[in-house]
Design an enzyme around this catalytic site. Structure first.
Site, short mmCIF file in Angstrom:
data_model
loop_
_atom_site.label_atom_id
_atom_site.label_comp_id
_atom_site.label_asym_id
_atom_site.label_seq_id
_atom_site.Cartn_x
_atom_site.Cartn_y
_atom_site.Cartn_z
N GLY A 36 -91.45 9.24 -9.58
CA GLY A 36 -91.20 8.13 -8.64
C GLY A 36 -91.05 8.52 -7.19
CD GLU A 83 -84.16 10.10 -8.70
OE1 GLU A 83 -85.28 9.60 -8.46
OE2 GLU A 83 -83.69 10.18 -9.83
CG ASP A 84 -87.65 6.70 -7.75
OD1 ASP A 84 -86.52 7.10 -8.11
OD2 ASP A 84 -88.53 6.35 -8.57
CG ASP A 138 -81.04 0.68 -11.79
OD1 ASP A 138 -80.37 -0.24 -11.32
OD2 ASP A 138 -81.73 0.54 -12.82
CB THR A 139 -77.19 2.89 -14.20
OG1 THR A 139 -77.93 4.09 -14.49
CG2 THR A 139 -77.88 1.69 -14.81
N GLY A 140 -77.09 4.99 -11.70
CA GLY A 140 -76.49 6.25 -11.25
C GLY A 140 -76.45 7.30 -12.34
CB THR A 193 -81.31 9.26 -13.58
OG1 THR A 193 -81.66 8.26 -14.54
CG2 THR A 193 -82.37 10.34 -13.55
CE LYS A 215 -83.17 -1.92 -8.91
NZ LYS A 215 -83.82 -2.10 -10.23
NE ARG A 217 -96.07 6.64 -11.46
CZ ARG A 217 -94.79 6.70 -11.82
NH1 ARG A 217 -93.84 6.59 -10.91
NH2 ARG A 217 -94.45 6.87 -13.08
P1 IMP Z 1 -80.61 5.12 -13.08
O1 IMP Z 1 -80.35 6.27 -14.00
O2 IMP Z 1 -80.28 3.81 -13.73
O3 IMP Z 1 -79.94 5.27 -11.73
O4 IMP Z 1 -82.16 5.04 -12.91
C1 IMP Z 1 -82.83 5.72 -11.99
C2 IMP Z 1 -84.31 5.73 -12.31
O5 IMP Z 1 -84.77 4.53 -12.99
C3 IMP Z 1 -85.06 5.76 -11.01
O6 IMP Z 1 -85.21 7.07 -10.54
C4 IMP Z 1 -86.36 5.11 -11.37
O7 IMP Z 1 -87.23 6.07 -11.92
C5 IMP Z 1 -85.99 4.09 -12.43
N1 IMP Z 1 -85.80 2.76 -11.82
C6 IMP Z 1 -84.65 2.07 -11.65
N2 IMP Z 1 -84.85 0.89 -11.06
C7 IMP Z 1 -86.18 0.82 -10.84
C8 IMP Z 1 -87.02 -0.17 -10.24
O8 IMP Z 1 -86.60 -1.24 -9.75
N3 IMP Z 1 -88.35 0.13 -10.18
C9 IMP Z 1 -88.87 1.29 -10.67
N4 IMP Z 1 -88.13 2.23 -11.24
C10 IMP Z 1 -86.79 2.01 -11.32
MG MG Z 2 -86.90 8.20 -10.58
#
Ligand code: IMP
Ligand code: MG
Length: 199
Positions: A49, A103-104, A107-109, A111, A135, A169
């Site tokens: 991403g 990172e792109d 979201d939840t944090g 990853t 987010k 993408r």
């Molecule tokens: P987290 O572990 O929930 O913070 O997710 C992070 C990863 O989920 C990001 O690095 C993205 O690869 C993917 N992701 C979360 N939200 C989106 C979105 O709105 N569009 C595309 N990928 C997303």
């Molecule tokens: Mg990502």
């Protein structure tokens, strides 16, 4: 209906147009250059991403730095669990270096938390995050993001490197998809969208 210059005839709602992305990436590059001057900066970009963001950010950084990539993917059936599979590990050592994780989107944090935990085991001098999008409404674990491009609402976005099922993408803007994955049809013009997202 907006036709993207990529030739895709899908219609998405533009959230952040490419000119606004370029402006903000330039600002981040400057900020990072000032913060890491005199330090051994090792950029670690997370595939897939962040690849377009990282390429632009790197060219906006004016101090010496290296770049390496880590490939990750969610374990099948467990997206959003924070359990990720490392599909490509680092090529170079980060021991004693100042790591900036690119990172792109956070979201939840989960990853980012997992990645920081993993990278700390390589004993870098420091490790911080630069994320294009935040987010924060969906955060489960608090993650400090010292270098953040834009705060965005709880919507699913694609483009500028980010995908939905490996598609989109290549969109030059960041666009919103409907929650069911179908593209939105209520297109707004980029100049109207530009003030909707602020860092
Ligand atoms: P987290 O572990 O929930 O913070 O997710 C992070 C990863 O989920 C990001 O690095 C993205 O690869 C993917 N992701 C979360 N939200 C989106 C979105 O709105 N569009 C595309 N990928 C997303
Ligand atoms: Mg990502």
């Amino acid at each position: 209906m907006k036709k993207f210059s990529t030739g895709l005839s899908t219609t998405q709602k533009v959230l952040i147009p490419q000119n606004r992305l370029q402006e903000r990436v330039s600002e981040l590059g400057l900020e990072i250059s000032q913060a890491y001057v005199g330090k051994d900066l090792a950029i670690v970009a997370i595939l897939k991403g962040s690849f377009i963001f990282a390429a632009d950010l790197l060219r906006a950084i004016t101090i010496p730095c290296s770049i390496d990539f880590m490939g990750i993917s969610s374990y099948a059936g467990q997206p959003g669990s924070g359990v990720v599979q490392i599909t490509k590990d680092l090529d170079e050592s980060i021991a004693g270096r100042n790591v900036l994780l690119v990172e792109d989107i956070i979201d939840t944090g989960l990853t980012a938390t997992y990645l920081i935990h993993t990278l700390r085991q390589h004993q870098p001098a420091s490790i911080d995050i630069c994320a294009l999008l935040d987010k924060s409404a969906r955060r489960i674990i608090d993650v400090p993001i010292p270098y953040r491009g834009f705060e965005i609402p709880d919507v699913f976005v694609v483009g500028y490197g980010m995908d939905f099922q490996q598609q989109y993408r290549n969109l030059p803007d960041i666009a919103i998809l409907r929650s069911n994955g179908a593209p939105k049809t209520d297109v707004i013009q980029p100049d109207q969208a530009s003030n909707k997202s602020e860092s």
